[in-house]
Write a protein that holds these residues in place. Structure first.
Motif, short mmCIF file in Angstrom:
data_model
loop_
_atom_site.label_atom_id
_atom_site.label_comp_id
_atom_site.label_asym_id
_atom_site.label_seq_id
_atom_site.Cartn_x
_atom_site.Cartn_y
_atom_site.Cartn_z
N SER A 128 0.83 -1.21 0.00
CA SER A 128 0.00 0.00 0.00
C SER A 128 0.86 1.25 0.00
O SER A 128 0.55 2.24 -0.69
N GLU A 131 2.04 1.70 -3.47
CA GLU A 131 1.00 2.26 -4.34
C GLU A 131 0.89 3.78 -4.14
O GLU A 131 0.73 4.54 -5.10
N ARG A 146 1.40 -8.40 -3.25
CA ARG A 146 0.52 -8.57 -2.11
C ARG A 146 0.46 -10.05 -1.76
O ARG A 146 0.84 -10.91 -2.56
#
Length: 511
Positions: A128, A131, A146
């Motif tokens: 995350s 990202e 992931r």
């Protein structure tokens, strides 16, 4: 003065041990406070089917119960299984069975010892952050996958909508992820932090970017504060068992954490360590990765588990079991054949003993461990205990060549060596698949961009658990091993190499 109990805290129905803290404490104490336990490696034949285990955990539990019945201070170190495959019943649980099982099997089989969920959440949080780094222009590609405990074919390759441009990502099983490997190999929280900082997040303009350059690492290490602690429980007979990390030697390391084994050796005379799948997988990784490259203890003996059906069901595959046993013996490890009988197979004992005699193996240990537990083994352990006593008195150790590091050796040469030593395929029959060299070049460039030499990373074979070669049924002179893909795990210090049939997100069998 502190004691072991000061480093133990309740965690539901089991306890968690601050192994890092306990081993630090022992280093400050005079010699004699810690034991120097011997490691016994429990491995197995290559199973006939990927979804079928041979009974390593059942054997491990029965063995320590039997040893303690004989007055030996023995404990076991098991791996925390993957919920989505093992606990779903695809290959049985990871807590033994029948009389050879743990006191709280549900806590092991369903991931309630905690580290699986914490490691999954921590790696997903890193992704995350990656990202978000794409949004902020720090990255333009994401390389860390992931992870999920529940496999899904749809998640193997995914495309994330970024508005202006889609970003490819993927999902792998938690056991195969780099953060799991870091926890397995690390011996302190500081080492965990260093390794997480060295993980590759992705690239920017073709250059690798590490997580340590843009993430506050305390956010990750705080999530792992309990995950790095082994769980402590018992067998149904009351024998001590530690459970920590590392399932599935087909997709990753397949061994429990090094610190859990080191801690157990400081507390017990004999420590039975279970390694994933067969001797070509988990045992290969304990010997060639944990012991040779990361300083884990060399086994004083090995127990190689098989089923009676393995020698009966497919004659073309019968070569594998004696190959595994002889390989251990060739490395100076006394290897004891153990046949894990199923119901209705008691009448085969005499024939099994004749078979092992004809093969020139040690006298086999045979029993229905599910039904009879440790009592099936206790009377058969004279030779086993004698070998261990001789090893302790003579200071038996690994051959020097076995522990000579391979770091710096060309990666392909290392893989040829593994194929020859662990799979019985000579270097000349190790072949490169159509995409292998491109994958190797990309991984080499990624490492170079970080100032690393790819050849200094330790290879991890990602392979089918049910086969050692491209076709184990082929005649010996025709067996090959195909190298397929390379992936650098720079934080863990490992280089994953897919060979033969392999998936990092395998699907469970419906049972």
């Amino acid at each position: 003065m502190a004691s072991f109990d000061d480093f133990v805290k309740p965690y539901g129905l089991v306890d968690k041990v601050d192994a890092f803290g306990y081993l630090d404490y022992l280093r400050t104490q005079p010699d004699g406070r810690a034991k120097r336990g011997q490691v016994i490696l429990v491995t197995a034949d290559t199973p006939l089917k990927a979804s079928r285990g041979e009974g390593k955990t059942t054997t491990t539990i029965a063995l320590i119960d039997a040893l303690r019945e004989r007055g030996v201070d023995a404990a076991a170190v098991l791996r925390q299984p993957s919920m989505g495959i093992t606990a779903a019943g695809s290959k049985g649980g990871a807590s033994g069975g029948g009389k050879s099982s743990l006191a709280h099997p549900e806590l092991v089989d369903w991931g309630l010892c905690g580290e699986m969920a914490a490691i999954e959440n921590a790696q997903n949080l890193l992704v995350s952050f990656a990202e978000k780094a794409v949004d902020e222009g720090v990255l333009d590609t994401i390389l860390l996958p992931r992870v999920s405990e529940v496999p899904s074919r749809a998640l193997r390759q995914i495309m994330v909508d970024r508005g202006k441009a889609d970003i490819p990502e993927r999902v792998v099983l938690t056991p195969t992820c780099e953060l799991m490997q870091i926890v397995v190999l690390s011996r302190s929280m500081e080492e965990v932090s260093r390794r997480v900082a060295a993980m590759t997040a992705g690239t920017k303009d073709g250059r690798p970017v590490l997580f340590g350059s843009f993430v506050d690492l305390w956010r990750i290490t705080n999530m792992l504060s309990d995950a790095v602690k082994p769980a402590m429980t018992t067998t149904q007979a009351g024998s001590p068992v530690y459970v920590h990390c590392g399932p599935f030697a087909n997709v990753s390391l397949g061994i429990p954490s090094l610190v859990s084994v080191q801690m157990a050796c400081a507390r017990h005379d004999l420590v039975v360590v279970e390694a994933g799948y067969g001797a070509d997988a988990g045992a290969q990784k304990w010997l060639d990765i944990a012991a040779r490259e990361f300083g884990a203890q060399w086994p004083a003996a090995a127990v190689v588990v098989t089923r009676a059906t393995t020698w009966r069901d497919d004659p073309a595959l019968r070569w594998r079991y004696p190959f595994h046993v002889r390989r251990m013996e060739g490395l100076g490890i006394p290897a004891f054949p153990l046949v894990n009988l199923w119901e209705g197979e008691d009448g085969e004992v005499d024939d099994l003993r004749r078979t092992t005699d004809q093969l020139g193996l040690r006298r086999p240990i045979i029993g229905n461990l599910f039904r009879d537990g440790g009592s099936a083994l206790a009377a058969q352990l004279d030779d086993f205990i004698e070998v261990l006593q001789e090893g302790r008195s003579h200071g038996a150790q690994a051959p020097a060549e076995a522990l000579r590091s391979h770091k710096g050796m060309d990666l392909v040469d290392q893989l040829r060596w593994i194929a020859s030593s662990a799979y019985g395929v000579p270097a000349g029959r190790v072949v490169c698949g159509p995409d292998f060299m491109d994958s190797l070049a990309a991984a080499r460039a990624l490492c170079k961009g970080q100032g690393l030499d790819l050849n200094d990373l330790v290879p991890v074979a990602v392979k089918s658990p049910a086969t050692m070669t491209d076709d184990d049924s082929a005649p010996e002179a025709e067996r090959t091993v195909t190298l397929k893909k390379v992936e650098a795990h720079t934080g863990a210090g490992l280089i994953q190499v897919n060979l033969t049939k392999s998936l990092t997100t395998p699907m469970p069998k419906i049972v």
